[in-house]
Design an enzyme around this catalytic site. Structure first.
Site, mmCIF file in Angstrom:
data_model
loop_
_atom_site.group_PDB
_atom_site.id
_atom_site.type_symbol
_atom_site.label_atom_id
_atom_site.label_comp_id
_atom_site.label_asym_id
_atom_site.label_seq_id
_atom_site.Cartn_x
_atom_site.Cartn_y
_atom_site.Cartn_z
ATOM 1 N N THR A 1 -4.427 -5.007 1.281
ATOM 2 C CA THR A 1 -3.693 -3.744 1.457
ATOM 3 C C THR A 1 -4.514 -2.798 2.337
ATOM 4 O O THR A 1 -3.961 -1.915 2.986
ATOM 5 C CB THR A 1 -3.372 -3.082 0.093
ATOM 6 N N LYS B 1 0.851 -1.189 0.000
ATOM 7 C CA LYS B 1 0.000 0.000 0.000
ATOM 8 C C LYS B 1 0.886 1.238 0.000
ATOM 9 O O LYS B 1 1.852 1.325 0.756
ATOM 10 C CB LYS B 1 -0.881 0.012 1.268
ATOM 11 N N VAL C 1 29.719 19.467 -10.248
ATOM 12 C CA VAL C 1 28.743 18.888 -9.310
ATOM 13 C C VAL C 1 29.332 17.630 -8.688
ATOM 14 O O VAL C 1 29.186 17.387 -7.482
ATOM 15 C CB VAL C 1 27.418 18.577 -10.035
ATOM 16 N N HIS D 1 19.804 23.924 -14.170
ATOM 17 C CA HIS D 1 20.526 25.000 -14.843
ATOM 18 C C HIS D 1 19.803 26.345 -14.807
ATOM 19 O O HIS D 1 18.610 26.436 -15.052
ATOM 20 C CB HIS D 1 20.777 24.595 -16.294
#
Lengths: 282, 282, 282, 282
Positions: free
Chosen positions: C57, C12, C217, C246
Site C-alpha cells: 500500500t 490505501k 424530505v 431537526h
C-alpha cells in the site's frame, strides 16, 4: 501608527512519538503527543523580516525525537522536563519553554491470565498528561489526566437549589451521574515518582466518585479533591473539571408507559461545566 | 485536613439556538451555541450539601431561550450581553457572569443572481464569536472569529532562521502558507456596530494575507494585526492565533521524478502554533 | 477445518495531495484525498506467508504522487481514472481497481471585487467526490458531492402521515428543513466535462430545495433528483442521501413565554435518514 | 420525463438509550445507539404529496424507548430483533426493517479488588455491534465489534512483496503492527447466547494477534478469522476489517543519531485498508 507586541509565543503542536523500551522479558510501549511553546526575544520576527532568532518549529519536532534518543522516555514528566530544559539551555533567546505532553494509554493483552510481553489494546479516551514550564532559574511541573469517563447509575441527586420563574428542573434523589474527569495537580520539580502519584490520585478520584452519595457535582468534586490532597502529601493543589453529562429520563408517559427511572436519553449537548481548584492550607 | 476552595466556576456549555427573524420580504437566520459560566458565592455547594445558592445549569439553558424571546437576537454580542447582565442582575450570589457565543454561518442561496429569501447554505468551519463578562459594575466585551481557513500557493517563504545540529529544514522563498485564523479583539461596551467591525476586521485580515509577501507566519500575523488596528479605531487590541498547517513537497525524487514545487502532501500533524497580541500604543 | 476466503480487498486510504497548477496569470489549487482499493489474485497472502503478489500500500501512496506528476490533476475524475487504469494495466494480479477521491474546496479570495491569483479560503464541509472502478475491459465512473449543508426556514411541512399509539409528532405546515446533501451520479466513461456537469447538478439541487414547498424530505429529494435528470442528459441515475437534521421548537411555554415558531433547538441526534436512487426510464 | 424510483429507504439514526437493569445486589448498565431503516411501499411519499404510508422517524425514536419498556434490554441482539420485528409486524407497508445497534462499553469500577455495584468507567473506542434485518418471513442477524484498537511492538514483518519502480518501502522482519479491528459475524436467528459468543470471538482475535508472527496484515487477518470459525461452531462466516495504522521509524539519522528500531512516528494518514470475509466450508 504605533503598536506594541504585548504578548507572543510560538511552537509546535501534535508532535507524536511512539517509543519502545525493549526489556529482556517484555517490551514497554509509550505513545505520546507533545506540544512545545517558546517565549522570549522573538520580537524581530514579528516587527521585521529578521528571522535570525527564530528556532524553526521543524527543529522543535526533530528535538522531540532526539531527546527520546538521548534520554529515553521513562515517564512523560521526565521527558517533558528534558525537552523544556533543552530549549532553555540551548537558545539564549528563549526566556521560557513550556512542554505539554499527553499520553495515549495502552494496556497489555491478557492471554489466559498472563499479561503479554509485547501486545496491547488501546483506544481509551483517558490520557495521562503533564505540563512543564522551564526558565533560566525555575521549573514548574504539573501532572494530570484527562478523558477519564465515569458514570454511576444511582447514589446521586440534586435538591434544594435556587428556584425562580425560569426553573423547570425537577428535584431528584436518584439520577445518573456521568462525567469525564480532567485533573491537574502540581507535582514538585524534583524527581518524584510521578507515576506512583498518578495511580494514587486516580484511585482516590474513582473511590470517592463510586462510594459517596453525590448531592451535587460540586460537592463530589470537592470531596474527590480533598481525598487526593489527604492521601498525597506531595500535592499541594489540584484542579478538577467535571462536566455534567446528562442522561435524561425518557418521556414515555406520553406513550402511555411508565418510566421506572431506568430508561434514559444520553445527551451530547448541552452539558454542565463544573471546575474548581482546591489547595492544601498552610 | 484543612483545604481552601481557591477558584471555582460552573455553568452550561453548548446551549444551541436557532433563531428566525421574520422580516416582511425575507427571513434572517442565526444559529449559535452559548456557553455560560458563573463565579460567585457558591462555596457552600462545594464544602457542604447546601445547594441553596446554586442556579441549576438547566435554568441557564432555559434562560438562553427566554432571553431570545424577550430581547431577540440582533447580534451575538447583544445577545451575550443581555444574557450576562441577566445573570448578574437576577442573582445576588453571582459576582461575575461570562457568556461566550459562537455562531455557525449561513449564506443565502443565490438563484439566478438573486439572494433567496429563506434558503441558505452552511457547513463552513468559520464561526463568529464573542465573549462578554459582566459584574455588578463593569462589562467587558470581545468579538472574534475562528475557523477562518486560508491558503496561499506562493508569496511565502522562510529563510535566515536560527540553525544548529538539530536543524534539517531547508530554506525556501516559495512555499504554501496555510493557516486557520482565530482572532479576538476588544469591542467596547457601548452599542457599537459589532457586525460592521467584524466585516472590516475580516476583510483586512484577508487583504494582508493575500497581498503581502510572507517572510514568516510571525511577520504576516503582525502585519495583519497592524492593518486591523489601523483601520478600526474602535479596537485597541487584537489577538491572532495562526497555526502553520504544513503542506510538504512530496518526495518524488526517490521515484525518479521531479517536483516542480507543485506536488505537496498536506499534513494534519504536527503543526506550528503562532499566537500574539498586538495593541495600539498610547 | 476448511475455510474459504470468499471476498477480499485491500488498499490505501487518506492519501492526501495538494496540487498547484501554475498558470501565467494565476495559480489553480486542488486539495484531495484518495482511497485506492484493489481486488484480484491476492489469496496467497491470506492463506500462506507468500507476499509475492502483494503491491504494498506504500507503493499505492507513491503512485498517487507519481500520477500527479505524469498526468497532472485536471479534474478529480480524470485523476481517479488515471490511477485506476494504472493499477489494472501495471499489475497482472489486479482484477479491479477502485479509486475514490474527495476534494476539499478552496475559493479564491476576493479583494475589492477582484478574485485573487493565488490566495484562497477553505474550510467548508462540502466536498466534490468521484469513484472510478476499472478492470481489464471496463471502466465505471461516478461523480458526486457530499457535505452540502442547506437549510430553509419555511416552506416545509409534514402532515397526513401514518399515526398510531406511539405517534407523538405534531403535524406542521411550517418547519425548518435542514439537511446535508450527499449525491452520486453516473457520469459516463468517456471524457465528459465532469466539472460542468457537477456545477449544473449542484445548481439544480439548490434551486429545487429553495423554491419548492416541501411536504416531506422524500418528496423534495425526488423532485431534486427529477430536476437533475431533466437538465443533464448525460446522467441516467442519481442517488441522494438527505438526513433530516431537526431543529425543534424550544418549549418556552413552560416558562410562560410564547414561541412564535422562531426559537428552535438545533439537535445533533437523533436524525432522520432518507436515501433514494432515481433513474431515467427507457 | 419519466423516471423510476429504483431504490429507497428511510429511518432514524443515532437514537440513543441508556438503560439501567436494577438487580438486587447491583445495577447493570447498557448505553446504546440504534439506527432503524425501513424499506417498503413508501413510493407515494416520493412521487406525490401523499404521506399516508409514512411512519414518522419521530415515531421510530419513540418506539426505541417503548420497546425498552416492554421487553427490556437483555442484549443488543435481542433488543434489535424486538425492534425489527415490531416494525414488520405493526406496519403493512414495511417490507423489511433493518436495525443496527452499537453499544458503548462501561466497565465496573474496581475498588480494593471488588467490582462496584453501580459505578463504571467508560470512554473506550471499542463498541459491541449488531445488525438485524427482518421481513415477513425471515430474520437475519449479525453480531460484531468495532473500534478494538490493538498494537504489537514486534513479531510483525513484511517481506517478499511485489516490487517495481514506484516501490520505496524497505523490507522488514520487525515492525510495529497497529490496527483497529472491526468484525462482523452471522449469529443465527434463534436465541443464541450472543454475549458468550462475542466474548469468545474477541478472545480468539486477541490471542492470535498477540501470539502469531505476522508476515502481513492479510495473513494475520486470515488466521484470526480461522481461529474464530474453529472455536465457534455457531458462526459460519466472519468479515474482518483491519486498517494498517503505520508507526514509521523516526528518521534521526539525519540528526546524527541512530534509531534502534525503538523511536517511531505514529501517523494518522494515510493508512492501509485490509478487509476480507472468510467462511466455513461445506
Amino acid at each position: 501608527m504605533a503598536v506594541t507586541l504585548s504578548k507572543h509565543s510560538y511552537g509546535k503542536s501534535h508532535v507524536c512519538l511512539s517509543y519502545i523500551s525493549r526489556k529482556e522479558d517484555r517490551h514497554d510501549f509509550i505513545q505520546l503527543s507533545a506540544e512545545i511553546s517558546l517565549e522570549g526575544k522573538f520580537d524581530d520576527a514579528y516587527t521585521s523580516d529578521d528571522n535570525s532568532k527564530v528556532v524553526p518549529t521543524d527543529t522543535m519536532k526533530n528535538t522531540v525525537y532526539a531527546i527520546a534518543r538521548m534520554h529515553g522516555v521513562d515517564s512523560i514528566e521526565d521527558f517533558a522536563k528534558n525537552l523544556a530544559v533543552h530549549f532553555c539551555q540551548t537558545y539564549d533567546q528563549v526566556e521560557s519553554a513550556t512542554v505539554s505532553v499527553s499520553e495515549q494509554l495502552w494496556t497489555r493483552i491478557d492471554c489466559d491470565g498472563q499479561p503479554h510481553g509485547h501486545a496491547f489494546t488501546g483506544g481509551g479516551s483517558e490520557q495521562n498528561t503533564c505540563c512543564v514550564s522551564a526558565s533560566a532559574d525555575s521549573i514548574t511541573m504539573h501532572s494530570g489526566l484527562k478523558g477519564l469517563k465515569v458514570l454511576k447509575t444511582t447514589e446521586s441527586g440534586f435538591e434544594g437549589y435556587s428556584k425562580d420563574q425560569l426553573t423547570t428542573l425537577a428535584e431528584t434523589k436518584d439520577r445518573i451521574f456521568a462525567t469525564t474527569i480532567t485533573a491537574e495537580w502540581d507535582c514538585g520539580n524534583v524527581s518524584e515518582d510521578w507515576t506512583a502519584i498518578r495511580i494514587l490520585v486516580r484511585s482516590k478520584l474513582l473511590e470517592i466518585f463510586a462510594h459517596r452519595y453525590s448531592p451535587s457535582v460540586q460537592r463530589t468534586l470537592h470531596e474527590m479533591a480533598e481525598a487526593v490532597l489527604d492521601s498525597c502529601p506531595a500535592i499541594s493543589e489540584i484542579t478538577l473539571n467535571m462536566p455534567n453529562q446528562h442522561h435524561i429520563p425518557a418521556d414515555i408517559a406520553k406513550l402511555g408507559l411508565q418510566n421506572h427511572n431506568d430508561i434514559f436519553v444520553p445527551t451530547p449537548e448541552p452539558f454542565g461545566v463544573i471546575e474548581a481548584t482546591i489547595r492544601r492550607d498552610g
